[in-house]
Scaffold this motif. Structure first.
Motif, mmCIF file in Angstrom:
data_model
loop_
_atom_site.group_PDB
_atom_site.id
_atom_site.type_symbol
_atom_site.label_atom_id
_atom_site.label_comp_id
_atom_site.label_asym_id
_atom_site.label_seq_id
_atom_site.Cartn_x
_atom_site.Cartn_y
_atom_site.Cartn_z
ATOM 1 N N MET A 230 0.827 -1.199 0.000
ATOM 2 C CA MET A 230 0.000 0.000 0.000
ATOM 3 C C MET A 230 0.870 1.261 0.000
ATOM 4 S SD MET A 230 -3.059 -0.998 -0.309
ATOM 5 C CE MET A 230 -3.730 0.669 -0.193
ATOM 6 N N LEU A 231 1.951 1.235 0.748
ATOM 7 C CA LEU A 231 2.866 2.371 0.764
ATOM 8 C C LEU A 231 3.480 2.587 -0.622
ATOM 9 C CD1 LEU A 231 4.705 1.812 4.171
ATOM 10 C CD2 LEU A 231 3.037 3.606 3.625
ATOM 11 N N ALA A 232 3.765 1.500 -1.317
ATOM 12 C CA ALA A 232 4.314 1.612 -2.665
ATOM 13 C C ALA A 232 3.300 2.247 -3.618
ATOM 14 C CB ALA A 232 4.733 0.233 -3.176
ATOM 15 N N LEU A 233 2.050 1.815 -3.528
ATOM 16 C CA LEU A 233 1.017 2.402 -4.387
ATOM 17 C C LEU A 233 0.842 3.887 -4.077
ATOM 18 C CD1 LEU A 233 -1.696 -0.426 -4.394
ATOM 19 C CD2 LEU A 233 0.114 0.001 -6.069
ATOM 20 N N VAL A 237 3.992 3.878 -7.293
ATOM 21 C CA VAL A 237 4.492 2.652 -7.921
ATOM 22 C C VAL A 237 3.321 1.884 -8.534
ATOM 23 C CG1 VAL A 237 5.544 0.406 -7.443
ATOM 24 C CG2 VAL A 237 6.466 2.477 -6.374
ATOM 25 N N LYS A 238 3.515 1.362 -9.745
ATOM 26 C CA LYS A 238 2.476 0.570 -10.396
ATOM 27 C C LYS A 238 2.723 -0.931 -10.250
ATOM 28 C CE LYS A 238 1.056 3.962 -13.857
ATOM 29 N NZ LYS A 238 1.836 5.088 -13.331
ATOM 30 N N GLY A 239 3.974 -1.329 -10.025
ATOM 31 C CA GLY A 239 4.310 -2.747 -9.909
ATOM 32 C C GLY A 239 5.035 -3.036 -8.619
ATOM 33 N N VAL A 240 4.377 -3.732 -7.681
ATOM 34 C CA VAL A 240 4.983 -4.086 -6.394
ATOM 35 C C VAL A 240 4.408 -5.423 -5.965
ATOM 36 C CG1 VAL A 240 3.222 -2.792 -5.109
ATOM 37 C CG2 VAL A 240 5.415 -3.336 -4.024
ATOM 38 N N THR A 241 5.225 -6.253 -5.331
ATOM 39 C CA THR A 241 4.730 -7.570 -4.930
ATOM 40 C C THR A 241 5.576 -8.156 -3.813
ATOM 41 O OG1 THR A 241 3.923 -9.684 -5.811
ATOM 42 C CG2 THR A 241 6.112 -8.993 -6.515
ATOM 43 N N LEU A 242 5.001 -9.157 -3.169
ATOM 44 C CA LEU A 242 5.784 -10.041 -2.306
ATOM 45 C C LEU A 242 6.621 -10.908 -3.226
ATOM 46 C CD1 LEU A 242 6.016 -11.167 0.720
ATOM 47 C CD2 LEU A 242 4.457 -12.960 -0.071
ATOM 48 N N SER A 243 7.916 -10.979 -2.998
ATOM 49 C CA SER A 243 8.764 -11.748 -3.893
ATOM 50 C C SER A 243 8.859 -13.193 -3.424
ATOM 51 C CB SER A 243 10.170 -11.139 -3.970
ATOM 52 O OG SER A 243 10.879 -11.678 -5.075
ATOM 53 N N GLY A 244 8.535 -14.114 -4.315
ATOM 54 C CA GLY A 244 8.529 -15.521 -3.951
ATOM 55 C C GLY A 244 7.562 -15.780 -2.818
ATOM 56 N N SER A 259 12.394 7.629 -4.723
ATOM 57 C CA SER A 259 12.747 8.312 -3.471
ATOM 58 C C SER A 259 11.590 8.280 -2.480
ATOM 59 C CB SER A 259 13.162 9.757 -3.763
ATOM 60 O OG SER A 259 12.125 10.450 -4.443
ATOM 61 N N LYS A 260 10.375 8.400 -2.972
ATOM 62 C CA LYS A 260 9.210 8.353 -2.083
ATOM 63 C C LYS A 260 9.083 6.991 -1.416
ATOM 64 C CE LYS A 260 6.323 11.758 -4.510
ATOM 65 N NZ LYS A 260 5.054 11.964 -5.256
ATOM 66 N N LEU A 261 9.278 5.935 -2.224
ATOM 67 C CA LEU A 261 9.120 4.589 -1.680
ATOM 68 C C LEU A 261 10.225 4.262 -0.679
ATOM 69 C CD1 LEU A 261 7.631 1.941 -1.566
ATOM 70 C CD2 LEU A 261 8.937 1.162 -3.551
ATOM 71 N N LYS A 262 11.443 4.644 -0.975
ATOM 72 C CA LYS A 262 12.544 4.379 -0.046
ATOM 73 C C LYS A 262 12.287 5.045 1.296
ATOM 74 C CE LYS A 262 16.816 4.413 -1.655
ATOM 75 N NZ LYS A 262 18.032 4.836 -2.406
ATOM 76 N N SER A 264 9.289 5.803 2.541
ATOM 77 C CA SER A 264 8.165 5.119 3.192
ATOM 78 C C SER A 264 8.594 3.784 3.774
ATOM 79 C CB SER A 264 7.027 4.918 2.190
ATOM 80 O OG SER A 264 6.475 6.143 1.785
ATOM 81 N N TRP A 265 9.330 3.000 3.002
ATOM 82 C CA TRP A 265 9.734 1.682 3.483
ATOM 83 C C TRP A 265 10.738 1.777 4.621
ATOM 84 C CZ3 TRP A 265 10.301 -1.940 -1.434
ATOM 85 C CH2 TRP A 265 9.010 -2.340 -1.839
ATOM 86 N N SER A 266 11.538 2.830 4.641
ATOM 87 C CA SER A 266 12.516 2.988 5.728
ATOM 88 C C SER A 266 11.835 3.297 7.056
ATOM 89 C CB SER A 266 13.522 4.086 5.381
ATOM 90 O OG SER A 266 12.885 5.354 5.341
ATOM 91 N N GLN A 267 10.573 3.719 6.997
ATOM 92 C CA GLN A 267 9.840 4.059 8.216
ATOM 93 C C GLN A 267 8.848 2.979 8.636
ATOM 94 O OE1 GLN A 267 8.073 7.903 7.376
ATOM 95 N NE2 GLN A 267 10.064 8.916 7.150
ATOM 96 N N LEU A 268 8.975 1.799 8.073
ATOM 97 C CA LEU A 268 8.056 0.713 8.408
ATOM 98 C C LEU A 268 8.225 0.199 9.840
ATOM 99 C CD1 LEU A 268 8.006 -1.470 5.162
ATOM 100 C CD2 LEU A 268 5.997 -0.568 6.347
ATOM 101 N N GLY A 269 9.392 0.404 10.400
ATOM 102 C CA GLY A 269 9.649 -0.109 11.741
ATOM 103 C C GLY A 269 9.958 -1.594 11.765
ATOM 104 N N ILE A 270 10.352 -2.139 10.615
ATOM 105 C CA ILE A 270 10.708 -3.555 10.505
ATOM 106 C C ILE A 270 12.197 -3.648 10.220
ATOM 107 C CG2 ILE A 270 10.308 -5.710 9.242
ATOM 108 C CD1 ILE A 270 7.555 -4.594 8.465
ATOM 109 N N SER A 271 12.905 -4.465 10.978
ATOM 110 C CA SER A 271 14.341 -4.623 10.777
ATOM 111 C C SER A 271 14.608 -5.277 9.427
ATOM 112 C CB SER A 271 14.936 -5.472 11.900
ATOM 113 O OG SER A 271 16.314 -5.681 11.692
ATOM 114 N N GLY A 272 15.430 -4.636 8.617
ATOM 115 C CA GLY A 272 15.721 -5.194 7.303
ATOM 116 C C GLY A 272 16.591 -4.254 6.490
ATOM 117 N N SER A 273 16.724 -4.566 5.209
ATOM 118 C CA SER A 273 17.595 -3.794 4.319
ATOM 119 C C SER A 273 16.812 -3.269 3.123
ATOM 120 C CB SER A 273 18.744 -4.664 3.802
ATOM 121 O OG SER A 273 19.494 -5.207 4.863
#
Length: 296
Positions: A230-233, A237-244, A259-262, A264-273
């Motif tokens: 939802m954050l990607a939309l 973004v028009k194309g986003v998915t769970l990979s595998g 830049s907008k998506l990066k 948004s995703w950096s503020q998810l509060g989930i540990s990751g890269s």
């Protein structure tokens, strides 16, 4: 006598996950897995090592070397070592990349050649043999080997469509791991009619629509959060998915949405890269010629 070979293959992102219907689509990304194979005359086993992962399961790469040698009726002993830019067990096709790179490195060591599609199928068989994949992931393997965007029938092992596409990619790879072999297949099969719709979109070249539909379907079936999508939309973004089978999310972005998506995703509060990359349109390849032309 020692024979060495070196090669790399590519990571990939999902367009349509094939677990539900045996039909899938994927795109290669500019993240590589490298394989080094060393073979010695005589009988013995193949031992595998994954750099930086001393406890990792090495059966896939070991089995891949064995199958290549069986193909050419060669009996040798030796080792295979892989190192990767792809996060393991993250839905970014690290297993397909490892198998493909190992096939090519073994061919390099043996100074042999195979038809590319046969090399892909051999790696798929290795994945099935050791149980690291549900369908063999022919779609992922084709993307990893051939580059670009691919659409496949995994049951028939047929490459239905392949094309180059220039597009930037953003990946959010949570630190948690999700192994394909542990996926809830029965729930995945329940969404098959709608996954078929996504597959038809992919066959028609509507990749962004296909992957977004795929993402909402599989997030629901496998229990993953749709908030990253939802954050990607919201970012355009028009194309986003769970990979595998997760846990990573992949998005095709442009200069504005990137830049907008990066952010948004950096503020998810989930540990990751967060990984910035692009669709990779070239094939996997050997990195050096075999050390000898004949085996003794």
């Amino acid at each position: 006598m020692t024979y060495t070979g070196h090669a790399y293959a590519l990571g990939a992102g999902t367009i349509v996950n094939a677990i539900s219907t045996w039909k899938g689509a994927a795109f290669a990304v500019d993240l590589k897995t490298f394989a080094d194979v060393e073979l010695n005359s005589g009988l013995g086993k193949i031992s595998g090592t994954i750099e930086g992962q001393p406890e990792a399961d090495t059966r896939l790469i070991e089995r891949t070397v064995e199958l290549v040698m069986q193909y050419f009726d060669v009996q040798m002993q030796g080792s295979v070592r892989t190192r990767s830019e792809i996060p393991l067990a993250s839905g970014l096709k690290s297993s397909s990349a490892a198998a493909n790179a190992t096939v090519l490195a073994t061919l390099d060591a043996l100074a042999e050649e195979m038809e590319p599609i046969d090399a892909v199928k051999l790696g798929v068989q290795a994945a099935l043999d050791v149980g690291v994949s549900i369908t063999g992931a022919f779609d992922d393997a084709c993307a990893s080997f051939f580059g670009g965007v691919v659409v496949t029938d995994n049951k028939l092992k047929e490459l239905e469509r392949r094309e180059k596409k220039e597009k930037d990619v953003i990946i959010f790879a949570p630190d948690r791991k999700a192994f394909s072999s542990a996926t809830n297949v029965s729930r995945s099969r329940l969404i098959a009619p709608w996954v078929d719709m996504a597959y038809m979109l992919a066959l028609e070249g509507n990749y962004e629509e296909a992957m977004t539909l795929n993402g909402f379907l599989y997030c629901s079936a496998l229990g993953f959060d749709t908030e990253p999508m939802m954050l990607a939309l919201e970012a355009g973004v028009k194309g986003v998915t769970l990979s595998g089978t997760g846990p990573s999310y992949v998005a095709l972005v442009d200069n504005v949405s990137c830049s907008k998506l990066k952010e948004s995703w950096s503020q998810l509060g989930i540990s990751g890269s967060l990984i910035s990359t692009k669709i990779y349109n070239k094939e996997a390849k050997k990195l050096a010629a075999g050390s000898n032309n004949e085996l003794t």
